[in-house]
Design a protein around this motif. Structure first.
Motif, PDB file in Angstrom:
ATOM      1  N   SER A 271       2.177  34.441 -35.398  1.00 57.40           N
ATOM      2  CA  SER A 271       3.509  34.421 -36.004  1.00 57.40           C
ATOM      3  C   SER A 271       4.161  33.044 -36.007  1.00 57.40           C
ATOM      4  CB  SER A 271       4.432  35.400 -35.265  1.00 57.40           C
ATOM      5  OG  SER A 271       4.656  34.966 -33.934  1.00 57.40           O
ATOM      6  N   GLY A 272       3.629  32.130 -35.194  1.00 61.04           N
ATOM      7  CA  GLY A 272       4.245  30.818 -35.094  1.00 61.04           C
ATOM      8  C   GLY A 272       5.451  30.780 -34.178  1.00 61.04           C
ATOM      9  N   ARG A 273       5.721  31.893 -33.469  1.00 60.61           N
ATOM     10  CA  ARG A 273       6.841  31.921 -32.522  1.00 60.61           C
ATOM     11  C   ARG A 273       6.380  31.420 -31.166  1.00 60.61           C
ATOM     12  NH1 ARG A 273       8.059  38.102 -32.685  1.00 60.61           N
ATOM     13  NH2 ARG A 273       5.811  38.087 -33.109  1.00 60.61           N
ATOM     14  N   ASP A 274       7.343  30.964 -30.348  1.00 56.38           N
ATOM     15  CA  ASP A 274       6.949  30.580 -28.997  1.00 56.38           C
ATOM     16  C   ASP A 274       6.805  31.833 -28.144  1.00 56.38           C
ATOM     17  OD1 ASP A 274       9.494  31.244 -27.616  1.00 56.38           O
ATOM     18  OD2 ASP A 274      10.299  29.517 -28.684  1.00 56.38           O
ATOM     19  N   LEU A 275       6.160  31.671 -27.001  1.00 54.09           N
ATOM     20  CA  LEU A 275       5.796  32.811 -26.176  1.00 54.09           C
ATOM     21  C   LEU A 275       7.018  33.577 -25.679  1.00 54.09           C
ATOM     22  CD1 LEU A 275       3.466  34.367 -24.930  1.00 54.09           C
ATOM     23  CD2 LEU A 275       3.524  32.779 -22.988  1.00 54.09           C
ATOM     24  N   ASP A 276       8.051  32.868 -25.267  1.00 57.38           N
ATOM     25  CA  ASP A 276       9.253  33.543 -24.777  1.00 57.38           C
ATOM     26  C   ASP A 276       9.893  34.397 -25.866  1.00 57.38           C
ATOM     27  OD1 ASP A 276       8.993  32.477 -22.274  1.00 57.38           O
ATOM     28  OD2 ASP A 276      10.330  30.783 -22.635  1.00 57.38           O
ATOM     29  N   GLN A 277       9.917  33.883 -27.100  1.00 58.36           N
ATOM     30  CA  GLN A 277      10.519  34.642 -28.187  1.00 58.36           C
ATOM     31  C   GLN A 277       9.688  35.877 -28.514  1.00 58.36           C
ATOM     32  OE1 GLN A 277      13.573  33.961 -29.656  1.00 58.36           O
ATOM     33  NE2 GLN A 277      13.230  36.074 -30.357  1.00 58.36           N
ATOM     34  N   VAL A 278       8.368  35.750 -28.431  1.00 56.47           N
ATOM     35  CA  VAL A 278       7.499  36.907 -28.673  1.00 56.47           C
ATOM     36  C   VAL A 278       7.808  38.006 -27.666  1.00 56.47           C
ATOM     37  CG1 VAL A 278       5.114  37.731 -28.485  1.00 56.47           C
ATOM     38  CG2 VAL A 278       5.629  35.681 -29.822  1.00 56.47           C
ATOM     39  N   LYS A 279       7.969  37.651 -26.404  1.00 57.41           N
ATOM     40  CA  LYS A 279       8.260  38.652 -25.370  1.00 57.41           C
ATOM     41  C   LYS A 279       9.627  39.299 -25.600  1.00 57.41           C
ATOM     42  CE  LYS A 279       5.411  36.508 -21.780  1.00 57.41           C
ATOM     43  NZ  LYS A 279       5.398  35.852 -20.449  1.00 57.41           N
ATOM     44  N   ILE A 280      10.596  38.512 -26.016  1.00 58.58           N
ATOM     45  CA  ILE A 280      11.918  39.070 -26.310  1.00 58.58           C
ATOM     46  C   ILE A 280      11.842  40.041 -27.484  1.00 58.58           C
ATOM     47  CG2 ILE A 280      14.231  38.494 -27.167  1.00 58.58           C
ATOM     48  CD1 ILE A 280      13.984  35.848 -25.597  1.00 58.58           C
ATOM     49  N   ASP A 281      11.145  39.634 -28.541  1.00 54.01           N
ATOM     50  CA  ASP A 281      11.015  40.480 -29.728  1.00 54.01           C
ATOM     51  C   ASP A 281      10.266  41.771 -29.407  1.00 54.01           C
ATOM     52  OD1 ASP A 281      12.347  38.551 -31.133  1.00 54.01           O
ATOM     53  OD2 ASP A 281      10.558  37.724 -32.084  1.00 54.01           O
ATOM     54  N   GLU A 282       9.257  41.680 -28.554  1.00 50.96           N
ATOM     55  CA  GLU A 282       8.501  42.878 -28.191  1.00 50.96           C
ATOM     56  C   GLU A 282       9.376  43.849 -27.403  1.00 50.96           C
ATOM     57  OE1 GLU A 282       5.210  45.474 -27.872  1.00 50.96           O
ATOM     58  OE2 GLU A 282       5.714  43.823 -29.219  1.00 50.96           O
ATOM     59  N   LYS A 283      10.233  43.310 -26.537  1.00 51.34           N
ATOM     60  CA  LYS A 283      11.147  44.177 -25.788  1.00 51.34           C
ATOM     61  C   LYS A 283      12.128  44.870 -26.728  1.00 51.34           C
ATOM     62  CE  LYS A 283      13.146  45.814 -22.036  1.00 51.34           C
ATOM     63  NZ  LYS A 283      14.308  46.501 -22.628  1.00 51.34           N
ATOM     64  N   LYS A 284      12.635  44.152 -27.722  1.00 52.64           N
ATOM     65  CA  LYS A 284      13.541  44.761 -28.700  1.00 52.64           C
ATOM     66  C   LYS A 284      12.823  45.848 -29.501  1.00 52.64           C
ATOM     67  CE  LYS A 284      16.514  40.695 -29.375  1.00 52.64           C
ATOM     68  NZ  LYS A 284      16.937  39.638 -30.349  1.00 52.64           N
ATOM     69  N   ARG A 285      11.581  45.579 -29.859  1.00 49.92           N
ATOM     70  CA  ARG A 285      10.786  46.565 -30.606  1.00 49.92           C
ATOM     71  C   ARG A 285      10.631  47.850 -29.791  1.00 49.92           C
ATOM     72  NH1 ARG A 285       5.414  47.606 -29.873  1.00 49.92           N
ATOM     73  NH2 ARG A 285       4.221  48.504 -31.602  1.00 49.92           N
TER      74      ARG A 285
END
Length: 329
Positions: A271-285
């Motif tokens: 996705s081109g996102r950084d790792l911290d943002q991926v974890k945040i997005d996964e939690k929101k999902r």
């Protein structure tokens, strides 16, 4: 939906099946060029080279980056190159060359079919299977003669345990290496030894499974007696598409997700996102899925849990998925 740690399962299916071929260093080439081959042994002693077969080495840096399947494929190529016999790489060795995921451990020997033999011969390096092999079952990968995926998967499913076999069959179906009809015909036409085992693996195989960890989890679900889930269920809410989950038990309202060790790294890469943002997005999902009225439970597990029937049973029961004999009402 994510790959497993290197010691449990190899790299994703998209990797080249033989990334180390160009880095093989042959003692015979060094000698024929008039150079002293003792430098190879000294480099291996210093940890700069890895000996993959008698007289064949590979750079340690390349070896360290390779998956277990890639390493076995290199050992296969180096081993077969030393023989003048009519050998065709077969079984799990062929699958490694084709880039299939394999559950650990990797084969300790190179498996080949030697059509001139009538019986199987095992040495310290090679298992020579004496078996019939039609010309149309033989292909080539970077010049290496290897049985095609359909034959390799069929033979593996007859001889391997159920977990390993389903991982292989799921991958082949998902990648289009063969279809269910061709696979069933091949299994039903195979030798009687192991045919029932292969048919059971075929009954469980599903090309919708997106990773070896998901395939393994499904087999262990059968072992512990929980109902099999729906795969790759999509969820939506009033804001739109939320995502697709690995497992869904509609009658129980339970979602299941397999989380391999590199899941978030892979999502970040894609996705081109950084790792911290991926974890945040996964939690929101996950929060959005949990908020849906049809969802009453949510379970996550990793490779160690998937490999342990007791732990997977506890994880699923905590979310509301019980063995069929003792399922909650």
């Amino acid at each position: 939906m994510t790959p497993a740690p290197p010691l449990l399962r190899p790299s994703p299916a998209t990797i080249p099946p033989e990334p180390l071929v160009g880095t093989l260093i042959h003692r015979s080439s060094i000698v024929s060029a008039g150079r002293d081959d003792r430098a190879l042994r000294r480099a291996a002693e210093r940890g700069e080279l890895v000996r993959v077969a008698p007289g064949t080495y590979v750079a340690a840096t390349a070896w360290s980056r390779a998956s277990p399947e890639q390493r076995h494929a290199v050992v296969v190529r180096a081993t077969v190159a030393r023989s003048s016999a009519d050998l065709v790489v077969s079984h799990r060795s062929a699958l490694a060359v084709h880039g299939f995921p394999l559950l650990a451990p990797m084969p300790s020997r190179t498996h080949v079919i030697h059509r001139a033999r009538r019986t199987t011969q095992t040495t310290s390096l090679v298992v020579r299977h004496g078996a019939p092999l039609a010309d149309e079952e033989v292909g080539s990968v970077d010049g290496l003669r290897v049985v095609r995926p359909l034959r390799a998967a069929t033979d593996t499913a007859r001889l391997d345990d159920l977990r390993s076999s389903v991982v292989v069959l799921d991958h082949g179906l998902r990648q289009g290496a063969f279809d269910d009809a061709a696979l069933r015909a091949a299994v039903e036409g195979a030798p009687r030894v192991g045919r029932r085992r292969a048919l059971l693996a075929l009954d469980l195989a599903d090309g919708s499974s997106e990773s070896p960890g998901e395939s393994l989890s499904r087999v262990v679900m059968v072992e512990i007696g929980v109902p099999l889930p729906q795969l790759q269920k999509e969820f939506w809410d009033r804001r739109g598409f939320i995502g697709r989950v690995d497992f869904w038990w509609p009658g129980l309202g339970v979602v299941g997700e397999f989380d391999g060790a590199t899941k978030y790294l892979e999502l970040a890469r894609r996705s081109g996102r950084d790792l911290d943002q991926v974890k945040i997005d996964e939690k929101k999902r996950e929060d959005r899925i949990r908020a849906l009225p049809e969802v009453s439970g949510f379970a996550r597990w990793d490779w160690s849990t998937a490999n342990d029937p007791r732990q997977l049973a506890l994880t699923l029961s905590d979310a509301g998925v019980m063995p069929l004999a003792g399922r909650r009402s």
